[in-house]
Design a protein around this motif. Structure first.
Motif, PDB file in Angstrom:
ATOM      1  N   ALA A 118       0.834  -1.202   0.000  1.00 27.15           N
ATOM      2  CA  ALA A 118       0.000   0.000   0.000  1.00 27.15           C
ATOM      3  C   ALA A 118       0.869   1.253   0.000  1.00 27.15           C
ATOM      4  O   ALA A 118       0.624   2.186  -0.767  1.00 27.15           O
ATOM      5  N   GLU A 119       1.881   1.259   0.826  1.00 26.83           N
ATOM      6  CA  GLU A 119       2.776   2.418   0.894  1.00 26.83           C
ATOM      7  C   GLU A 119       3.476   2.662  -0.439  1.00 26.83           C
ATOM      8  O   GLU A 119       3.657   3.802  -0.861  1.00 26.83           O
ATOM      9  N   GLN A 120       3.871   1.588  -1.106  1.00 27.98           N
ATOM     10  CA  GLN A 120       4.558   1.732  -2.389  1.00 27.98           C
ATOM     11  C   GLN A 120       3.628   2.219  -3.503  1.00 27.98           C
ATOM     12  O   GLN A 120       4.086   2.754  -4.498  1.00 27.98           O
ATOM     13  N   SER A 121       2.333   2.028  -3.321  1.00 29.78           N
ATOM     14  CA  SER A 121       1.395   2.431  -4.374  1.00 29.78           C
ATOM     15  C   SER A 121       0.840   3.839  -4.158  1.00 29.78           C
ATOM     16  O   SER A 121       0.065   4.330  -4.974  1.00 29.78           O
ATOM     17  N   LEU A 122       1.236   4.492  -3.080  1.00 35.08           N
ATOM     18  CA  LEU A 122       0.732   5.836  -2.801  1.00 35.08           C
ATOM     19  C   LEU A 122       1.189   6.829  -3.864  1.00 35.08           C
ATOM     20  O   LEU A 122       2.317   6.756  -4.360  1.00 35.08           O
ATOM     21  N   LEU A 123       0.304   7.746  -4.199  1.00 39.38           N
ATOM     22  CA  LEU A 123       0.657   8.843  -5.091  1.00 39.38           C
ATOM     23  C   LEU A 123       1.404   9.895  -4.273  1.00 39.38           C
ATOM     24  O   LEU A 123       1.336   9.912  -3.037  1.00 39.38           O
ATOM     25  N   GLU A 124       2.089  10.788  -4.955  1.00 44.05           N
ATOM     26  CA  GLU A 124       2.840  11.828  -4.253  1.00 44.05           C
ATOM     27  C   GLU A 124       1.895  12.651  -3.394  1.00 44.05           C
ATOM     28  O   GLU A 124       0.849  13.110  -3.844  1.00 44.05           O
ATOM     29  N   GLY A 125       2.247  12.804  -2.124  1.00 49.32           N
ATOM     30  CA  GLY A 125       1.438  13.581  -1.193  1.00 49.32           C
ATOM     31  C   GLY A 125       0.261  12.819  -0.595  1.00 49.32           C
ATOM     32  O   GLY A 125      -0.446  13.349   0.252  1.00 49.32           O
ATOM     33  N   GLU A 126       0.035  11.593  -1.022  1.00 50.50           N
ATOM     34  CA  GLU A 126      -1.083  10.795  -0.518  1.00 50.50           C
ATOM     35  C   GLU A 126      -0.656  10.072   0.756  1.00 50.50           C
ATOM     36  O   GLU A 126       0.481   9.646   0.894  1.00 50.50           O
ATOM     37  N   THR A 127      -1.586   9.934   1.668  1.00 55.88           N
ATOM     38  CA  THR A 127      -1.322   9.224   2.917  1.00 55.88           C
ATOM     39  C   THR A 127      -2.027   7.866   2.895  1.00 55.88           C
ATOM     40  O   THR A 127      -2.947   7.646   2.099  1.00 55.88           O
ATOM     41  N   ILE A 128      -1.601   6.997   3.790  1.00 57.55           N
ATOM     42  CA  ILE A 128      -2.285   5.702   3.932  1.00 57.55           C
ATOM     43  C   ILE A 128      -3.752   5.940   4.278  1.00 57.55           C
ATOM     44  O   ILE A 128      -4.643   5.297   3.725  1.00 57.55           O
ATOM     45  N   SER A 129      -4.013   6.874   5.182  1.00 57.84           N
ATOM     46  CA  SER A 129      -5.396   7.163   5.570  1.00 57.84           C
ATOM     47  C   SER A 129      -6.221   7.612   4.368  1.00 57.84           C
ATOM     48  O   SER A 129      -7.358   7.165   4.173  1.00 57.84           O
ATOM     49  N   GLY A 130      -5.654   8.494   3.556  1.00 62.24           N
ATOM     50  CA  GLY A 130      -6.353   8.958   2.357  1.00 62.24           C
ATOM     51  C   GLY A 130      -6.573   7.835   1.367  1.00 62.24           C
ATOM     52  O   GLY A 130      -7.624   7.731   0.737  1.00 62.24           O
ATOM     53  N   PHE A 131      -5.567   6.983   1.245  1.00 62.30           N
ATOM     54  CA  PHE A 131      -5.656   5.837   0.347  1.00 62.30           C
ATOM     55  C   PHE A 131      -6.773   4.892   0.792  1.00 62.30           C
ATOM     56  O   PHE A 131      -7.595   4.457  -0.011  1.00 62.30           O
ATOM     57  N   VAL A 132      -6.807   4.587   2.081  1.00 65.09           N
ATOM     58  CA  VAL A 132      -7.837   3.686   2.618  1.00 65.09           C
ATOM     59  C   VAL A 132      -9.216   4.316   2.456  1.00 65.09           C
ATOM     60  O   VAL A 132     -10.176   3.649   2.049  1.00 65.09           O
ATOM     61  N   GLU A 133      -9.335   5.606   2.754  1.00 67.28           N
ATOM     62  CA  GLU A 133     -10.631   6.280   2.598  1.00 67.28           C
ATOM     63  C   GLU A 133     -11.105   6.208   1.158  1.00 67.28           C
ATOM     64  O   GLU A 133     -12.278   5.903   0.894  1.00 67.28           O
ATOM     65  N   GLN A 134     -10.220   6.461   0.206  1.00 67.64           N
ATOM     66  CA  GLN A 134     -10.614   6.417  -1.204  1.00 67.64           C
ATOM     67  C   GLN A 134     -10.995   5.001  -1.616  1.00 67.64           C
ATOM     68  O   GLN A 134     -11.945   4.795  -2.377  1.00 67.64           O
ATOM     69  N   ALA A 135     -10.274   4.006  -1.103  1.00 67.28           N
ATOM     70  CA  ALA A 135     -10.594   2.613  -1.408  1.00 67.28           C
ATOM     71  C   ALA A 135     -11.992   2.262  -0.903  1.00 67.28           C
ATOM     72  O   ALA A 135     -12.761   1.570  -1.583  1.00 67.28           O
ATOM     73  N   ILE A 136     -12.326   2.742   0.278  1.00 69.30           N
ATOM     74  CA  ILE A 136     -13.660   2.486   0.827  1.00 69.30           C
ATOM     75  C   ILE A 136     -14.715   3.172  -0.029  1.00 69.30           C
ATOM     76  O   ILE A 136     -15.747   2.575  -0.376  1.00 69.30           O
ATOM     77  N   ARG A 137     -14.474   4.430  -0.390  1.00 68.84           N
ATOM     78  CA  ARG A 137     -15.437   5.150  -1.245  1.00 68.84           C
ATOM     79  C   ARG A 137     -15.630   4.431  -2.583  1.00 68.84           C
ATOM     80  O   ARG A 137     -16.748   4.291  -3.073  1.00 68.84           O
ATOM     81  N   ASP A 138     -14.526   3.993  -3.188  1.00 69.12           N
ATOM     82  CA  ASP A 138     -14.607   3.285  -4.467  1.00 69.12           C
ATOM     83  C   ASP A 138     -15.386   1.979  -4.338  1.00 69.12           C
ATOM     84  O   ASP A 138     -16.195   1.642  -5.204  1.00 69.12           O
ATOM     85  N   SER A 139     -15.164   1.260  -3.252  1.00 71.16           N
ATOM     86  CA  SER A 139     -15.879  -0.003  -3.038  1.00 71.16           C
ATOM     87  C   SER A 139     -17.367   0.231  -2.828  1.00 71.16           C
ATOM     88  O   SER A 139     -18.201  -0.521  -3.340  1.00 71.16           O
ATOM     89  N   ILE A 140     -17.717   1.263  -2.078  1.00 73.75           N
ATOM     90  CA  ILE A 140     -19.125   1.586  -1.875  1.00 73.75           C
ATOM     91  C   ILE A 140     -19.784   1.917  -3.209  1.00 73.75           C
ATOM     92  O   ILE A 140     -20.884   1.438  -3.516  1.00 73.75           O
ATOM     93  N   GLU A 141     -19.119   2.726  -4.021  1.00 71.22           N
ATOM     94  CA  GLU A 141     -19.666   3.094  -5.329  1.00 71.22           C
ATOM     95  C   GLU A 141     -19.814   1.872  -6.228  1.00 71.22           C
ATOM     96  O   GLU A 141     -20.843   1.673  -6.877  1.00 71.22           O
ATOM     97  N   ARG A 142     -18.789   1.010  -6.263  1.00 70.67           N
ATOM     98  CA  ARG A 142     -18.824  -0.192  -7.091  1.00 70.67           C
ATOM     99  C   ARG A 142     -19.965  -1.108  -6.666  1.00 70.67           C
ATOM    100  O   ARG A 142     -20.707  -1.636  -7.493  1.00 70.67           O
ATOM    101  N   ARG A 143     -20.133  -1.281  -5.364  1.00 68.88           N
ATOM    102  CA  ARG A 143     -21.214  -2.137  -4.876  1.00 68.88           C
ATOM    103  C   ARG A 143     -22.580  -1.546  -5.200  1.00 68.88           C
ATOM    104  O   ARG A 143     -23.525  -2.281  -5.484  1.00 68.88           O
ATOM    105  N   GLY A 144     -22.689  -0.235  -5.166  1.00 68.23           N
ATOM    106  CA  GLY A 144     -23.944   0.410  -5.576  1.00 68.23           C
ATOM    107  C   GLY A 144     -24.247   0.123  -7.031  1.00 68.23           C
ATOM    108  O   GLY A 144     -25.397  -0.192  -7.396  1.00 68.23           O
TER     109      GLY A 144
END
Length: 88
Positions: free
Chosen positions: A19-45
């Motif tokens: 996960a850390e290696q896949s972060l974009l510049e300036g992105e945090t683990i917390s931001g990454f996890v939050e976006q992953a959750i948002r994406d999963s919610i949208e996909r499931r919808g």
């Protein structure tokens, strides 16, 4: 609006590192996890909506008796695929 938090998540060190290696510049683990959750919610919808449309279509076909043969559908899909490949 008050914010809420998710429970902490224990993961294998390899997953954390990946996960850390896949972060974009300036992105945090917390931001990454939050976006992953948002994406999963949208996909499931989208999945729920897709299934609902399919079930409604099935019910409509049962009511009307108007069905499309699988061979006809497959033929159209193969034609679409061939056209897409020819356009490349």
């Amino acid at each position: 609006m008050k914010t809420a938090s998710f429970p902490s998540l224990r993961v294998e060190p390899e997953l954390r590192e990946a996960a850390e290696q896949s972060l974009l510049e300036g992105e945090t683990i917390s931001g990454f996890v939050e976006q992953a959750i948002r994406d999963s919610i949208e996909r499931r919808g989208h999945q729920r909506e897709f299934i609902a449309r399919g079930l409604a279509s099935r019910d409509n076909a049962k009511r009307s008796g108007n069905y499309v043969a699988a061979d006809a559908v497959m033929g159209r899909l193969q034609a679409m695929l061939a056209a897409a490949k020819a356009g490349k």
